[in-house]
Enzyme design. Structure first.
Site, PDB file in Angstrom:
ATOM      1  N   LYS A 544       0.527  35.240 -13.579  1.00 45.82           N
ATOM      2  CA  LYS A 544       1.158  36.024 -14.647  1.00 45.82           C
ATOM      3  C   LYS A 544       0.838  37.483 -14.348  1.00 45.82           C
ATOM      4  CE  LYS A 544      -1.452  33.485 -17.442  1.00 45.82           C
ATOM      5  NZ  LYS A 544      -0.483  32.944 -18.373  1.00 45.82           N
ATOM      6  N   ARG A 545       1.462  38.421 -15.055  1.00 40.45           N
ATOM      7  CA  ARG A 545       1.105  39.821 -14.840  1.00 40.45           C
ATOM      8  C   ARG A 545      -0.387  40.024 -15.098  1.00 40.45           C
ATOM      9  NH1 ARG A 545       5.354  43.715 -13.897  1.00 40.45           N
ATOM     10  NH2 ARG A 545       3.743  45.273 -14.238  1.00 40.45           N
ATOM     11  N   LYS A 550      -4.721  39.074 -21.005  1.00 42.54           N
ATOM     12  CA  LYS A 550      -4.496  37.746 -20.431  1.00 42.54           C
ATOM     13  C   LYS A 550      -5.787  37.164 -19.848  1.00 42.54           C
ATOM     14  CE  LYS A 550       0.358  38.817 -19.269  1.00 42.54           C
ATOM     15  NZ  LYS A 550       1.228  37.832 -19.954  1.00 42.54           N
TER      16      LYS A 550
HETATM   17  C1  26W Z   1       7.596  49.596 -21.147  1.00 43.85           C
HETATM   18  C2  26W Z   1       6.977  48.933 -22.205  1.00 43.85           C
HETATM   19  C3  26W Z   1       7.134  47.489 -22.297  1.00 43.85           C
HETATM   20  C4  26W Z   1       7.718  46.747 -21.288  1.00 43.85           C
HETATM   21  C5  26W Z   1       7.873  45.407 -21.422  1.00 43.85           C
HETATM   22  C6  26W Z   1       6.695  46.872 -23.428  1.00 43.85           C
HETATM   23  C7  26W Z   1       6.842  45.535 -23.573  1.00 43.85           C
HETATM   24  C8  26W Z   1       7.432  44.811 -22.569  1.00 43.85           C
HETATM   25  C9  26W Z   1       7.657  43.347 -22.733  1.00 43.85           C
HETATM   26  C10 26W Z   1       8.003  43.060 -24.172  1.00 43.85           C
HETATM   27  C11 26W Z   1       6.505  42.561 -22.244  1.00 43.85           C
HETATM   28  C12 26W Z   1       6.842  41.120 -22.065  1.00 43.85           C
HETATM   29  O1  26W Z   1       7.365  40.716 -21.055  1.00 43.85           O
HETATM   30  N1  26W Z   1       6.476  40.304 -23.055  1.00 43.85           N
HETATM   31  C13 26W Z   1       6.417  38.883 -22.856  1.00 43.85           C
HETATM   32  O2  26W Z   1       7.612  38.276 -23.293  1.00 43.85           O
HETATM   33  C14 26W Z   1       7.616  36.891 -22.986  1.00 43.85           C
HETATM   34  C15 26W Z   1       8.967  36.349 -23.368  1.00 43.85           C
HETATM   35  O3  26W Z   1       9.105  36.333 -24.755  1.00 43.85           O
HETATM   36  C16 26W Z   1       6.474  36.185 -23.681  1.00 43.85           C
HETATM   37  O4  26W Z   1       6.471  34.843 -23.288  1.00 43.85           O
HETATM   38  C17 26W Z   1       5.147  36.829 -23.330  1.00 43.85           C
HETATM   39  O5  26W Z   1       4.116  36.265 -24.093  1.00 43.85           O
HETATM   40  C18 26W Z   1       5.222  38.319 -23.580  1.00 43.85           C
HETATM   41  O6  26W Z   1       4.045  38.964 -23.123  1.00 43.85           O
END
Ligand code: 26W
Length: 811
Positions: A544-545, A550
């Site tokens: 995962k990232r 995490k």
């Molecule tokens: C640039 C700022 C930024 C970029 C990406 C803020 C937030 C995000 C995303 C919302 C992060 C993300 O990928 N969230 C993940 O989304 C998945 C799909 O719903 C979830 O399964 C993960 O728990 C969640 O971390």
């Protein structure tokens, strides 16, 4: 289609589109011709789908997402067209190695992680369920960076996925849409006393659509993904060009095309970069115009928008669509403000994907006002109206007004995109049951008090086509044999496997499949990364990232504490169950702590992998550049799925679902969708540990001190001391100081508080693994009971709870 026709189509393609023959073709020529031949077999279905949907004026689901982490296309297209065997046989008949050709494809990595991969699963399920739908997004020239390790530290290389062209896209430059930025706004009053705004932008770019086929599985339906690419407009160019400034004209072109150059690799901490806001507005403005033109721009047609389209906002990245639709309706089509607002609120819905406060996007008023002055005005008016209504309903509560305002005043005047999204949408959803509760009760509590009916949950899911059928052919045929093939379209049918968990022969065959997948993955890892792993070890996987919440550090401390105990002669390494801990993780390039943790994992790996005292019984494997392609090989081979985020931080997770569906057992906290996984698979088939979300809250408000755990737990102290001693950095005690001191003095995500419980769960897991037959029983039950986690089910939930768009099957 016969093997012969496929072959002759392929040869014709090679000659007519690539200008080569079999003898002179490069690998890329061959791959492109193969892709084209497959694509050809989906085009009629695609055209038919568009015709049918248009004729019925069916309601369209328009999914707005800044990211689509698609993964490789060839195999999925073959699956949808039913040509897998034909294509293989055809290549073989021409003396070509199909798998080698398939490996030429560079996956479109147009996303960071969970959010982008979810969007890709959703378009797959929408197509499979015959829902008229279109995915809108950005055709980044460079997707998520390619990760390499230099002395164990992450280095980033640009991802040049378009370098050799992509055979899957259909560009339509003639259908470009102009998107405007900057400038100023003038106001006048109309004869009827209405405010009339005129926006005079100062620059513009063209958005060129590139269409991608999104074929459904087991249906003729083929939907579209439309990704926009930025290009300088001719008029813009010409203006400067005519002024005689050639260089300036070329510069202008580069400037415009910058917009779709690169995917921002930030995941969860927004950087507030102007180019990112440009990207967001760019794709949203083009997509809205595209959609509205399909419905019609007369007043009568615009009034039908809510019956014709529903826009789903994938997190806040596309939320500028709300003021953009208001601008189109009010300024361009002269709809009265109140009516425009009713239309707007009824076509948008918002999905939130996070709980971390620092991940909630805000745009400085100064920046937004400069780039999109008219939108800034519209946002202010939406906010004024909202606050007026709020003051009526909740008089004398100015603190509430300040908390709920779209505009934050401190530390910087800025637009809170999540508030704008919530106010401008019909429904707001979280992505797992726990997440939706926390969203309602914490992050957006004031809004859920005001509008309780607005909030709902849709638990995430994953596509069984890519992540089971394609990724795990061994398991797929075993399932087919046991319960038939219906599960690929109706994953709840996996329930029928439950009785087979009691069947010793089935368990043995299930175990054989897992073992074969481990052998296959070991080979991939050897060839791809030169890393050697034994399929006889437990494959303990955390992919995962890289993010502190995490808690990759928790996994690492487990490994280090085992090593420390061996070094101290605390226990005999030969009693350890052979285990390889597999990591895969990219860190945002500016996230220094995450990069330190990557360096530490690699340093620990280097030391323990070569220490003869461990007798090869404990290893770390950390292949660089974890991506969808690697996931598809790795997940089917996993024994253990690590889902160990701090409770209350992971919105859902989707990797957790892929692992369970492929028969790995989860060790995890009660976070995100883990809660639902455990409920479904049964507590005996899930290794639970750690604080619960309310316990986390309590501990943190009581004043958490991680050092206390360090002092009171010798195994933990041993592990941290070993890192601090320089054991993994050639004696350099300062090398990982930042990581160590952060754990001891901050530890925002309670790694130390959960350590003891994690170690206990790991030893329970190890004992459980010793009984292979019982383990297989639990693994079969994980598969049998995880059908709920199909993205088809998620999409049905969106349809029932939010979209209300009927299916339109082709006759
Ligand atoms: C640039 C700022 C930024 C970029 C990406 C803020 C937030 C995000 C995303 C919302 C992060 C993300 O990928 N969230 C993940 O989304 C998945 C799909 O719903 C979830 O399964 C993960 O728990 C969640 O971390």
């Amino acid at each position: 289609m016969t093997v012969e026709t496929f072959s002759s189509d392929f040869i014709a393609r090679l000659r007519h589109s690539r200008g080569v023959d079999l003898e002179t073709a490069s690998q890329n020529d061959l791959y492109s011709a193969l892709a084209w031949t497959v694509r050809k077999n989906l085009i009629d279905r695609w055209l038919e789908t568009k015709k049918t949907q248009a004729a019925q004026k069916a309601k369209v689901v328009a999914y707005l997402s800044a990211e689509y982490l698609l993964g490789a296309q060839l195999n999925n297209m073959l699956l949808a067209s039913g040509l897998e065997q034909t294509a293989r046989d055809a290549m073989a008949s021409l003396g070509l190695d199909f798998d080698k050709l398939a490996s030429v494809e560079v996956e479109p990595g147009l996303g960071n992680g969970g959010l982008g991969r979810l969007a890709a699963c959703f378009v797959d399920s929408l197509a499979t369920l015959d829902i008229p739908a279109i995915g809108y997004g950005i055709r980044y020239q460079h997707g998520i960076f390619r990760q390499t390790f230099v002395d164990g530290r992450q280095a980033e290389q640009p991802d040049n996925w378009l370098e050799l062209g992509s055979p899957w896209e259909l560009p339509h430059p003639e259908a470009s849409v102009t998107v405007r930025f900057g400038g100023s706004v003038a106001h006048a009053t109309s004869a009827t006393g209405e405010d009339v705004a005129t926006w005079t932008p100062s620059w513009e770019v063209e958005a060129v659509p590139y269409n991608y086929l999104v074929p459904g599985y087991g249906t003729a339906n083929v939907n579209s993904l439309r990704l926009w690419s930025a290009r300088a407009t001719q008029s813009f160019d010409l203006q400067i060009f005519n002024s005689g400034d050639y260089e300036a004209a070329v510069r202008a072109q580069t400037f415009a095309e910058n917009i779709s150059q690169v995917l921002y690799p930030e995941d969860s901490t927004p950087q507030g970069k102007e180019l990112r806001l440009q990207q967001q507005y760019f794709f949203v403005a083009a997509s809205l115009r595209d959609m509205i033109e399909q419905v019609g721009t007369s007043l009568d047609a615009l009034r039908t928008l809510p019956e014709r389209v529903v826009f789903q906002l994938n997190d806040t990245h596309p939320v500028i669509a709300i003021p953009e639709l208001m601008r189109l309706l009010v300024d361009e089509y002269s709809v009265a403000w109140d009516e425009a607002w009713d239309i707007t609120r009824s076509v948008f819905n918002y999905t939130c994907h996070t709980l971390l406060p620092e991940a909630l996007e805000v745009w400085p008023v100064e920046l937004l006002g400069r780039l999109l002055p008219r939108h800034m005005e519209i946002i202010f008016r939406i906010n004024d109206d909202f606050i007026a209504e709020l003051r009526e309903q909740r008089p004398h509560d100015e603190l509430l007004v300040r908390r709920m305002s779209i505009i934050q005043e401190q530390p910087l005047r800025a637009v809170r995109m999540a508030h704008l999204a919530t106010i401008g949408s019909t429904k707001v959803n979280g992505v797992a049951a726990l997440h939706s509760e926390l969203l309602k009760d914490k992050v957006l509590v004031d809004f859920s008090n005001l509008w309780p009916g607005k909030f709902t949950n849709v638990t995430n899911g994953v596509t069984p086509r890519r992540f089971v059928k394609l990724a795990n052919p061994g398991l797929s045929s075993l399932i087919d044999e046991a319960i038939g093939t219906g599960w690929v379209k109706d994953l709840s049918e996996l329930r029928q496997l439950e009785p087979l968990a009691e069947d010793a022969e089935f368990r043995a065959r299930f175990r054989d499949v897992k073992y074969a997948n481990k052998v296959r993955f070991a080979k991939v890892l050897q060839e791809r990364d030169g890393i050697e792993v034994s399929p006889d070890a437990i494959f303990d996987v955390m992919v995962k990232r890289l993010h502190e919440y995490k808690r990759q550090m928790l996994k690492l401390l487990h490994v280090v504490s085992l090593y420390d105990r061996v070094l101290k002669g605390d226990f005999d390494p030969t009693t350890l169950t052979k285990r390889v801990v597999l990591f895969g993780a990219k860190a945002a390039p500016g996230y220094l702590m995450a990069k330190e943790i990557i360096a530490l994992i690699n340093a620990v790996g280097k030391t323990i992998n070569s220490d003869p005292r461990l007798d090869g019984r404990l290893r770390i494997a950390f292949p660089a550049n974890y991506n969808v392609t690697l996931a598809e090989k790795l997940i089917p081979a996993a024994d253990v799925s690590e889902q160990i985020s701090l409770a209350g931080k992971e919105a859902s997770g989707t990797g957790n679902m892929k692992f369970a569906l492929n028969g790995a057992l989860t060790i995890g906290t009660l976070d995100g969708a883990n809660v639902e996984i455990r409920e479904l698979v049964g507590e005996d088939n899930f290794f639970l540990f750690g604080l619960t979300e309310p316990e986390v809250e309590q501990l943190q408000s009581a004043g958490y001190q991680s050092a206390k755990y360090y002092e009171s737990n010798p195994a933990l102290r041993g592990a941290i001391d070993l890192i601090a001693s320089g054991a993994f950095s050639n004696g350099d005690r300062s090398a990982f100081e930042r990581v160590v001191s952060d754990l001891l003095w901050h530890d925002r995500f309670l790694v130390l508080a959960d350590f003891e419980s994690y170690i206990e769960a790991q030893s329970t897991l190890e004992s459980a693994y010793a009984d292979q037959d019982a383990w297989s029983r639990a693994a079969v039950l994980n598969v049998a009971r995880s059908g709920f986690f199909s993205s088809d089910r998620s999409i049905r939930d969106y349809l029932d709870r939010i979209w209300h768009a009927p299916a339109v099957p082709l006759r």
